[in-house]
Design a protein around this motif. Structure first.
Motif, PDB file in Angstrom:
ATOM      1  N   LEU A  39      55.447  58.321  68.678  1.00 16.51           N
ATOM      2  CA  LEU A  39      55.912  57.536  69.070  1.00 16.51           C
ATOM      3  C   LEU A  39      56.618  56.847  70.183  1.00 16.51           C
ATOM      4  CD1 LEU A  39      58.307  55.339  67.747  1.00 16.51           C
ATOM      5  CD2 LEU A  39      59.491  57.577  67.663  1.00 16.51           C
ATOM      6  N   LEU A  40      56.655  57.529  71.728  1.00 16.13           N
ATOM      7  CA  LEU A  40      56.630  57.124  72.401  1.00 16.13           C
ATOM      8  C   LEU A  40      55.974  56.914  73.369  1.00 16.13           C
ATOM      9  CD1 LEU A  40      58.292  60.767  73.436  1.00 16.13           C
ATOM     10  CD2 LEU A  40      59.728  58.819  73.285  1.00 16.13           C
ATOM     11  N   ASN A  41      55.095  57.342  73.138  1.00 16.39           N
ATOM     12  CA  ASN A  41      53.387  56.008  73.555  1.00 16.39           C
ATOM     13  C   ASN A  41      53.069  55.008  72.822  1.00 16.39           C
ATOM     14  OD1 ASN A  41      52.205  58.236  75.109  1.00 16.39           O
ATOM     15  ND2 ASN A  41      51.053  58.830  73.442  1.00 16.39           N
ATOM     16  N   VAL A  42      53.741  54.587  72.020  1.00 16.85           N
ATOM     17  CA  VAL A  42      53.963  52.859  71.318  1.00 16.85           C
ATOM     18  C   VAL A  42      55.071  52.358  71.961  1.00 16.85           C
ATOM     19  CG1 VAL A  42      54.848  51.785  68.723  1.00 16.85           C
ATOM     20  CG2 VAL A  42      52.780  53.293  68.749  1.00 16.85           C
ATOM     21  N   LEU A  43      56.453  52.940  72.252  1.00 21.05           N
ATOM     22  CA  LEU A  43      57.615  52.452  72.913  1.00 21.05           C
ATOM     23  C   LEU A  43      56.788  52.411  73.683  1.00 21.05           C
ATOM     24  CD1 LEU A  43      60.507  54.493  72.020  1.00 21.05           C
ATOM     25  CD2 LEU A  43      59.632  52.372  70.408  1.00 21.05           C
ATOM     26  N   GLN A  44      55.841  53.075  74.326  1.00 21.07           N
ATOM     27  CA  GLN A  44      55.431  52.807  76.411  1.00 21.07           C
ATOM     28  C   GLN A  44      54.926  51.354  76.492  1.00 21.07           C
ATOM     29  OE1 GLN A  44      53.466  55.986  77.815  1.00 21.07           O
ATOM     30  NE2 GLN A  44      53.822  55.497  79.795  1.00 21.07           N
ATOM     31  N   ASN A  45      54.221  51.347  75.411  1.00 22.47           N
ATOM     32  CA  ASN A  45      53.239  50.311  75.553  1.00 22.47           C
ATOM     33  C   ASN A  45      54.397  48.430  74.993  1.00 22.47           C
ATOM     34  OD1 ASN A  45      51.046  51.504  76.838  1.00 22.47           O
ATOM     35  ND2 ASN A  45      50.600  52.475  74.296  1.00 22.47           N
ATOM     36  N   LEU A  46      54.767  48.741  74.379  1.00 20.85           N
ATOM     37  CA  LEU A  46      55.648  47.326  73.986  1.00 20.85           C
ATOM     38  C   LEU A  46      56.131  46.545  75.073  1.00 20.85           C
ATOM     39  CD1 LEU A  46      58.311  48.500  70.863  1.00 20.85           C
ATOM     40  CD2 LEU A  46      56.305  47.784  71.076  1.00 20.85           C
ATOM     41  N   SER A  47      56.203  45.392  74.592  1.00 20.74           N
ATOM     42  CA  SER A  47      56.456  44.723  75.699  1.00 20.74           C
ATOM     43  C   SER A  47      57.394  43.850  75.085  1.00 20.74           C
ATOM     44  CB  SER A  47      55.145  42.919  75.565  1.00 20.74           C
ATOM     45  OG  SER A  47      55.403  42.567  74.020  1.00 20.74           O
ATOM     46  N   ALA A  48      58.515  44.225  73.809  1.00 16.93           N
ATOM     47  CA  ALA A  48      59.470  44.064  73.425  1.00 16.93           C
ATOM     48  C   ALA A  48      60.372  44.327  74.093  1.00 16.93           C
ATOM     49  CB  ALA A  48      59.889  44.403  72.079  1.00 16.93           C
ATOM     50  N   GLN A  49      61.664  44.085  74.385  1.00 20.57           N
ATOM     51  CA  GLN A  49      62.355  44.712  74.673  1.00 20.57           C
ATOM     52  C   GLN A  49      63.428  45.059  73.891  1.00 20.57           C
ATOM     53  OE1 GLN A  49      66.097  42.019  74.713  1.00 20.57           O
ATOM     54  NE2 GLN A  49      66.855  43.096  77.710  1.00 20.57           N
ATOM     55  N   THR A  50      63.055  46.843  74.600  1.00 14.13           N
ATOM     56  CA  THR A  50      63.874  48.023  73.478  1.00 14.13           C
ATOM     57  C   THR A  50      65.058  49.071  74.107  1.00 14.13           C
ATOM     58  OG1 THR A  50      61.709  48.015  73.032  1.00 14.13           O
ATOM     59  CG2 THR A  50      63.154  49.896  72.197  1.00 14.13           C
TER      60      THR A  50
END
Length: 441
Positions: free
Chosen positions: A398-409
């Motif tokens: 999950l953290l890897n997914v979040l790290q690669n998100l271009s979306a504002q999080t």
């Protein structure tokens, strides 16, 4: 567009607070009941004009106050600016304004600024009843298709009128022939809803299954199936409770579920019309409409690790192999492979808390990918207590997914570690007693 700042006045436990967001990734740290979740709820409300956890509008208003006010300012790299405002008085309707202009309909608001929210309440997607899963699908599709939202609103209006007429007919205040007009409208709007749901559900299923495979390291497989009240095996025995609210029915019994095959719009309309006519007697008896997309659901199952059949009973009936036969098998590297049996279990009844949370997260990540694919823009991602009850490997993915998100999080947690170590230069905000007291770079 990115949310640059937000103002909260008398919203939940916030008195008057303005918060700026300088980076795409925002980590919101604080103890329990300090205002972290309420901040995410306010952002979500600005996007969708609804709360993900309040059962009554009054819950959103600070105690002993007359109403609440929210304002968000958004911008992009082209210096375009958009202002969103929500005002709610204790005894009044919500007032929605975009750039100072009053929006008279919620349908004008939805889809302008999309959001995907994962919170502890998201587990109702797996643990809750059909109404929760329909709500998930309806909001997702409404954010990317305004025509769907209009059909949904029209359908609900027609459904209320038909249900009221059913009650009047029961008390001989109306003629059953009048149902024909409402049935035609119900079939028209309902068919459009089902067609769009099937289209989006097919895409959502692919994304969700892929994310679930990655979250579980390939050890579990997710199976999703759209179920329609149009093809129930036994309409007359389903949902014996008489209810005025189409969203409070009992869950569909799996023995009565009908799996709706992909069909053309004309075929579904014919099937809807036929099923509605067949159900008219039961509808009149109970005073409510028992078939239609307002009764649909989707089945969530886990395809678990393979089971091996027990060969002991079979081997007892086999003659013992001779030494020569054993030698021949060894020389040929002969291996007797057990039969493999895969099996599915309903995640609602048999899934562990961690498995259910993983499924809900996979669905939310799928929602994010689907909105991005359809609109070409990333929605805001709101993650409340997201790593709770996930094991190390699932948290790492999950953290890897979040790290690669271009979306504002926006991510809430009680402690910065280990999240801050996996995220790209997050903006860390500390919340205490509904105030941001220690923003750090």
């Amino acid at each position: 567009m990115l949310l640059n700042n937000i103002v909260l006045r008398n919203f939940r436990n916030y008195i008057d607070c303005e918060i700026s967001f300088s980076k795409p990734v925002n980590l919101i740290i604080g103890g329990n009941a300090q205002g972290k979740t309420s901040l995410l709820e306010a952002i979500y409300f600005l996007c969708t004009a609804e709360s993900h956890r309040a059962t009554r509008d009054g819950e959103l208003i600070r105690h002993n106050e007359a109403g609440f006010y929210l304002r968000g300012t958004l911008g992009n790299s082209r210096n375009d600016v958009m202002s969103l405002e929500v005002t709610k008085r204790t005894r009044g309707q919500f007032r929605l304004k975009k750039n100072g202009v009053l929006q008279t309909k919620r349908s004008e608001w939805i889809g302008q600024f999309n959001a995907v929210l994962f919170s502890p309440e998201s587990l109702v997607l797996v643990k809750g009843g059909p109404a929760e899963r329909r709500r998930f699908l309806d909001l997702l599709i409404s954010q990317i298709d305004s025509i769907y939202l209009k059909n949904l609103q029209e359908y609900k209006l027609v459904l209320r009128q038909r249900n009221e007429l059913l009650k009047q007919i029961r008390t001989t205040l109306a003629d059953a022939v009048q149902l024909d007009v409402w049935d035609k409208l119900l079939v028209a709007h309902g068919t459009a809803i089902i067609i769009k749901r099937l289209e989006i559900f097919h895409e959502l299923k692919v994304y969700a299954m892929q994310n679930h495979q990655k979250l579980t390291g390939g050890k579990e497989s997710l199976a999703l199936t759209y179920c329609s009240a149009l093809v129930q095996n036994n309409t007359s025995t389903h949902n014996t409770h008489n209810t005025e609210d189409e969203d409070t029915e009992n869950p569909i019994d799996e023995s009565e579920i009908g799996f709706l095959e992909t069909k053309t719009e004309a075929e579904i309309a014919v099937q809807f019309d036929a099923t509605l006519n067949a159900s008219r007697g039961a509808d009149l008896q109970r005073g409510t409409t028992l078939v239609g997309p307002h009764r649909d659901d989707f089945l969530i199952e886990l395809e678990n690790a393979p089971r091996t059949s027990n060969f002991d009973s079979e081997s007892e009936n086999r003659p013992e192999a001779t030494d020569a036969e054993k030698g021949e098998k060894e020389e040929a590297n002969y291996v007797v492979k057990p039969e493999i049996e895969t099996f599915r279990e309903g995640a609602r009844a048999y899934g562990s808390q961690g498995q259910q949370r993983t499924i809900a997260l996979a669905l939310k990540l799928a929602e994010l990918e689907l909105i991005r694919a359809v609109t070409g823009q990333d929605p805001i991602v709101l993650l409340d207590d997201v790593t709770s009850e996930l094991d190390y490997k699932r948290t790492e993915y999950l953290l890897n997914v979040l790290q690669n998100l271009s979306a504002q999080t926006f991510i809430t947690a009680t402690h910065a570690d280990p999240l801050v170590q996996h995220l790209k230069q997050p903006n860390v905000l500390t919340v205490e007693d509904a105030q941001v007291i220690a923003p750090t770079a």
